[in-house]
Design an enzyme around this catalytic site. Structure first.
Site, PDB file in Angstrom:
ATOM      1  N   ASN A  12      43.632 -11.228 -22.094  1.00  0.00           N
ATOM      2  CA  ASN A  12      42.201 -11.192 -22.021  1.00  0.00           C
ATOM      3  C   ASN A  12      41.727 -12.523 -22.697  1.00  0.00           C
ATOM      4  O   ASN A  12      41.272 -12.551 -23.868  1.00  0.00           O
ATOM      5  CB  ASN A  12      41.361 -10.147 -22.375  1.00  0.00           C
ATOM      6  N   ARG A  90      43.335 -10.102 -17.459  1.00  0.00           N
ATOM      7  CA  ARG A  90      42.027  -9.733 -17.105  1.00  0.00           C
ATOM      8  C   ARG A  90      41.301 -11.129 -16.644  1.00  0.00           C
ATOM      9  O   ARG A  90      40.924 -11.826 -17.479  1.00  0.00           O
ATOM     10  CB  ARG A  90      41.541  -9.094 -18.263  1.00  0.00           C
TER      11      ARG A  90
END
Length: 405
Positions: A12, A90
């Site tokens: 992420n 993500r």
């Protein structure tokens, strides 16, 4: 002897951070997780956590590449690099283009980049992270998992704003919703926990943390949600305002002479629980301060709960029927007080809480906390967005192998 489980890396990438986790494909608890922070600034560090151990290392360079190299060196030290089967990324915003998680190709990267106008703080960082990881790990599949994808089942009456339609046609101004990966996981777990029919149920799920939202889920699909074109709309959050009269914002800009960037900072970083309490954005600190009689903390918590209860009631009207209200996220999973305050305000819907079970359902436990006779059940379901990313990535990687065979 059976082969060791494959490993999945979850990344992420933020503008000044790189969050990561390493999972095997058989267990939802990560083998290793951590965060590289202060990237682009001074004293950049990377923190590794596994089991009960924690290690913090300085980074040789304060950039994402140095952070990823340090992570890969740690994986190599554990002997995990050769077991890495795929990488899941993500991505905050997939616009209308992405309705599901997808394998990353050059066209997918271009489309994610094209959504940057909708998420200027998040998508460019995601693209940077994807390109960097592809350069370092080019021989395994990479997948993109989108926070907005779950909400692409919203109908026009739920996602359109009452603005000139040209703004939707030309600028794609509409409600997109966020926290979709969390909602997808929690909705499935709630159906299993409560023994509901996967094809016939109605849930309102409240994902409550420093970022907070609520979503109506009908038969496993999102039908309405509180966040909008950006994560700023909807509930009161840690430092985000949530809903504010647009006329009030114009008034503030005129009276204080604020620029667009200054107003953006006010709404996203200086408002919410922090702005109301003038003390903290952390719900735990505010609960403790409220117990001591701190007026600002009390105001902050009451406004948070008032807004949340109003949204839960409104979102229930988007369902055929309400089977359950589900709490998740850091506050939703752990704050006995905030759950009780919220359910008290939902008494008009006939919801009642079992105070004893509510009091002991904390610390990552799932459980039913409604009283006998409650009009709908009330549950706590811990979220696990990273495990959802792992599952999606593994499925997409397997599909890619079959298609190439």
């Amino acid at each position: 002897m059976s082969a060791e489980p494959r490993l999945m890396l979850v990344l992420n990438s933020g503008s000044s951070s790189l969050k990561f986790a390493v999972h095997d494909t058989e267990h939802p608890t990560p083998l290793l997780f951590g965060l590289a922070e202060r990237l682009g600034g001074e004293n950049a560090v990377i923190t590794f956590r596994e089991a009960d151990r924690k290690k913090v290392l300085p980074l040789e360079a304060a950039n994402h590449t140095a952070a990823l190299d340090a992570l890969l060196a740690e994986l190599s030290h554990h002997g995990w690099l050769d077991r890495l089967a795929a990488v899941g990324h993500r991505v905050a915003h997939g616009g209308e283009r992405f309705t599901h998680s997808t394998l990353i190709t050059p066209d997918v990267i271009a489309d994610i980049d094209a959504c940057s106008a909708l998420a200027p703080l998040h998508n460019p960082a995601a693209v940077l992270g994807i390109r960097m990881a592809l350069a370092r790990l080019p021989n395994i599949p990479h997948a993109a998992v989108f926070d907005t994808a779950f909400h692409q089942t919203l109908k026009p009456e739920a996602y359109l704003y009452a603005l000139p339609m040209s703004l939707y046609r030309e600028q794609r101004v509409r409600r997109y919703g966020f926290h979709g990966t969390s909602y997808r996981f929690v909705a499935r777990e709630a159906v299993r926990l409560l023994g509901l029919d996967p094809a016939d149920h109605g849930l309102v799920i409240a994902h409550l943390g420093n970022g907070a939202s609520a979503t109506a889920v009908q038969d496993g699909q999102s039908v309405d949600t509180s966040m909008g074109m950006t994560p700023l709309e909807g509930l009161v959050m840690g430092t985000r305002s949530g809903d504010v009269d647009p006329g009030a914002l114009l008034h503030i800009m005129r009276m204080l002479g604020l620029s667009v960037d200054q107003l953006d900072a006010l709404l996203n970083k200086q408002s919410g629980l922090l702005g109301l309490s003038e003390l903290s954005n952390d719900c735990r600190e505010l609960e403790a301060a409220a117990e001591r009689g701190h007026a600002g903390a009390q105001f902050g918590l009451e406004v948070f709960v008032h807004r949340l209860a109003r949204y839960v009631g409104g979102l229930a009207m988007s369902l055929r029927r309400l089977d359950a209200v589900v709490f998740t996220g850091g506050i939703g999973e752990n704050s006995v007080r905030m759950r009780a305050m919220t359910v008290t305000r939902l008494r008009a819907l006939g919801l009642t809480l079992d105070e004893a079970t509510n009091a002991v359902t904390t610390g990552g436990q799932a459980g039913l906390i409604s009283a006998v006779g409650s009009s709908a059940r009330i549950a706590v379901v811990p979220t696990n967005e990273e495990w959802m990313i792992v599952c999606d990535t593994a499925e997409l990687a397997d599909r890619a192998v079959l298609e190439s065979a």
